[in-house]
Design a protein around this motif. Sequence first.
Motif, PDB file in Angstrom:
ATOM      1  N   PHE A 155      36.323  72.297 136.007  1.00 49.54           N
ATOM      2  CA  PHE A 155      35.454  73.177 136.789  1.00 49.54           C
ATOM      3  C   PHE A 155      34.704  74.143 135.873  1.00 49.54           C
ATOM      4  O   PHE A 155      33.499  74.351 136.008  1.00 49.54           O
ATOM      5  CB  PHE A 155      36.292  73.959 137.806  1.00 49.54           C
ATOM      6  CG  PHE A 155      35.484  74.827 138.731  1.00 49.54           C
ATOM      7  CD1 PHE A 155      34.959  74.308 139.896  1.00 49.54           C
ATOM      8  CD2 PHE A 155      35.251  76.158 138.429  1.00 49.54           C
ATOM      9  CE1 PHE A 155      34.210  75.112 140.758  1.00 49.54           C
ATOM     10  CE2 PHE A 155      34.506  76.965 139.274  1.00 49.54           C
ATOM     11  CZ  PHE A 155      33.982  76.436 140.442  1.00 49.54           C
ATOM     12  N   TYR A 156      35.424  74.696 134.894  1.00 47.95           N
ATOM     13  CA  TYR A 156      34.788  75.595 133.931  1.00 47.95           C
ATOM     14  C   TYR A 156      33.715  74.873 133.124  1.00 47.95           C
ATOM     15  O   TYR A 156      32.637  75.414 132.859  1.00 47.95           O
ATOM     16  CB  TYR A 156      35.852  76.166 132.978  1.00 47.95           C
ATOM     17  CG  TYR A 156      35.265  76.826 131.755  1.00 47.95           C
ATOM     18  CD1 TYR A 156      34.720  78.098 131.822  1.00 47.95           C
ATOM     19  CD2 TYR A 156      35.237  76.155 130.530  1.00 47.95           C
ATOM     20  CE1 TYR A 156      34.162  78.692 130.691  1.00 47.95           C
ATOM     21  CE2 TYR A 156      34.687  76.744 129.406  1.00 47.95           C
ATOM     22  CZ  TYR A 156      34.146  78.011 129.496  1.00 47.95           C
ATOM     23  OH  TYR A 156      33.585  78.586 128.392  1.00 47.95           O
ATOM     24  N   ASP A 157      33.985  73.627 132.753  1.00 46.83           N
ATOM     25  CA  ASP A 157      33.022  72.852 131.974  1.00 46.83           C
ATOM     26  C   ASP A 157      31.721  72.671 132.751  1.00 46.83           C
ATOM     27  O   ASP A 157      30.630  72.799 132.204  1.00 46.83           O
ATOM     28  CB  ASP A 157      33.628  71.497 131.621  1.00 46.83           C
ATOM     29  CG  ASP A 157      32.802  70.750 130.585  1.00 46.83           C
ATOM     30  OD1 ASP A 157      32.010  71.396 129.875  1.00 46.83           O
ATOM     31  OD2 ASP A 157      32.938  69.525 130.488  1.00 46.83           O
ATOM     32  N   GLY A 158      31.835  72.363 134.048  1.00 45.82           N
ATOM     33  CA  GLY A 158      30.634  72.206 134.853  1.00 45.82           C
ATOM     34  C   GLY A 158      29.942  73.520 135.141  1.00 45.82           C
ATOM     35  O   GLY A 158      28.719  73.591 135.249  1.00 45.82           O
ATOM     36  N   LEU A 159      30.734  74.604 135.232  1.00 48.07           N
ATOM     37  CA  LEU A 159      30.186  75.907 135.577  1.00 48.07           C
ATOM     38  C   LEU A 159      29.513  76.587 134.396  1.00 48.07           C
ATOM     39  O   LEU A 159      28.434  77.175 134.523  1.00 48.07           O
ATOM     40  CB  LEU A 159      31.316  76.804 136.099  1.00 48.07           C
ATOM     41  CG  LEU A 159      30.923  78.183 136.641  1.00 48.07           C
ATOM     42  CD1 LEU A 159      30.145  78.041 137.938  1.00 48.07           C
ATOM     43  CD2 LEU A 159      32.186  79.021 136.872  1.00 48.07           C
ATOM     44  N   PHE A 160      30.148  76.492 133.200  1.00 46.25           N
ATOM     45  CA  PHE A 160      29.666  77.245 132.047  1.00 46.25           C
ATOM     46  C   PHE A 160      29.676  76.400 130.782  1.00 46.25           C
ATOM     47  O   PHE A 160      28.646  76.171 130.179  1.00 46.25           O
ATOM     48  CB  PHE A 160      30.533  78.503 131.884  1.00 46.25           C
ATOM     49  CG  PHE A 160      30.021  79.496 130.878  1.00 46.25           C
ATOM     50  CD1 PHE A 160      28.697  79.900 130.880  1.00 46.25           C
ATOM     51  CD2 PHE A 160      30.877  80.036 129.939  1.00 46.25           C
ATOM     52  CE1 PHE A 160      28.228  80.818 129.945  1.00 46.25           C
ATOM     53  CE2 PHE A 160      30.424  80.960 129.005  1.00 46.25           C
ATOM     54  CZ  PHE A 160      29.095  81.353 129.014  1.00 46.25           C
ATOM     55  N   GLY A 161      30.874  75.937 130.347  1.00 42.81           N
ATOM     56  CA  GLY A 161      30.944  74.914 129.328  1.00 42.81           C
ATOM     57  C   GLY A 161      31.417  75.235 127.936  1.00 42.81           C
ATOM     58  O   GLY A 161      32.248  74.507 127.395  1.00 42.81           O
ATOM     59  N   PRO A 162      30.914  76.302 127.252  1.00 41.20           N
ATOM     60  CA  PRO A 162      31.259  76.493 125.845  1.00 41.20           C
ATOM     61  C   PRO A 162      32.762  76.579 125.590  1.00 41.20           C
ATOM     62  O   PRO A 162      33.476  77.297 126.277  1.00 41.20           O
ATOM     63  CB  PRO A 162      30.585  77.837 125.499  1.00 41.20           C
ATOM     64  CG  PRO A 162      29.447  77.936 126.460  1.00 41.20           C
ATOM     65  CD  PRO A 162      29.943  77.306 127.719  1.00 41.20           C
ATOM     66  N   GLY A 163      33.228  75.813 124.602  1.00 41.68           N
ATOM     67  CA  GLY A 163      34.637  75.872 124.225  1.00 41.68           C
ATOM     68  C   GLY A 163      35.569  75.043 125.072  1.00 41.68           C
ATOM     69  O   GLY A 163      36.793  75.176 124.957  1.00 41.68           O
ATOM     70  N   THR A 164      35.036  74.146 125.895  1.00 37.91           N
ATOM     71  CA  THR A 164      35.896  73.360 126.784  1.00 37.91           C
ATOM     72  C   THR A 164      36.950  72.577 126.013  1.00 37.91           C
ATOM     73  O   THR A 164      38.129  72.553 126.388  1.00 37.91           O
ATOM     74  CB  THR A 164      35.046  72.382 127.625  1.00 37.91           C
ATOM     75  OG1 THR A 164      34.186  73.137 128.486  1.00 37.91           O
ATOM     76  CG2 THR A 164      35.929  71.486 128.473  1.00 37.91           C
ATOM     77  N   GLY A 165      36.552  71.922 124.922  1.00 39.58           N
ATOM     78  CA  GLY A 165      37.506  71.141 124.139  1.00 39.58           C
ATOM     79  C   GLY A 165      38.631  71.991 123.580  1.00 39.58           C
ATOM     80  O   GLY A 165      39.793  71.584 123.575  1.00 39.58           O
TER      81      GLY A 165
END
Length: 260
Positions: A155-165
């Motif tokens: 959800f965070y990746d779709g919402l904002f993204g930086p640092g997902t990995g």
Amino acid sequence: MPDISLTTILLLCAAALVAGWIDAVVGGGGLLLLPALLLGLPQVPAAQILGTNKAVAIVGTSGAAVTYVRKAPVHVKTAVRIGLAALAGSMGGAFFAAGISSDVLRPVIMVVLLGVAAFVMLRPSFGTRAEADRAPATRARVVAAIVLVGGGIGFYDGLFGPGTGTFLVLALTAVLHLDLVTASATAKIVNVCTNAGALAMFAYQGSVLWQLAVVMAVFNLAGGMIGARMALSRGAEFVRGVLLFVVFSLVAKLAFDQWS
């Protein structure tokens, strides 16, 4: 494909190589690859930049995942389940993204990252093989990983993204009690799932510069495989050092974006 100079292509390939290495070790390669594309191709629409970034990144991530699976004790079935949950979560995050201001999210993420860095530095045993062996993952923890790590970080990746990995590596280490090397390996499989969904959408929309992506992907693949082998050979302490470097780099980038 737009007219791109040979110098720009070479610099983008170098960025793809280093980004693949970073992503394979601990995640966060997008911190380098995406800005490099934005700076190198200022005339290209943002959607094509994002689509090309995904086309490049999925190749390096897949190569790193294969390298890890061959040599690290990765539970592929669990990783794929988390990846599918992350894919669904990222679609939900993208749905709400238009109504959320990144100016509000950046300070929150910076505080979380600094807290994570402090935790990792103050707890030397975090992510070591010894700690993982003392507390193996239970069925309840696997379910929590699918729902919280997959769905939440997706959800965070779709919402904002930086640092997902990077968040994936940290969360998998904490929730499933994995050592950092195995968590990084598992995160690569999850990343392949989420990148595949995003790339399919960008490709459907015609937002991928395929010729450039193919060239850059070769370098990203090389970087990913080198990074995975280094992480496997040097162990958790090496991954821990790279992790802290990436976390502080991400905080610096977010702070620059917030106040520049």
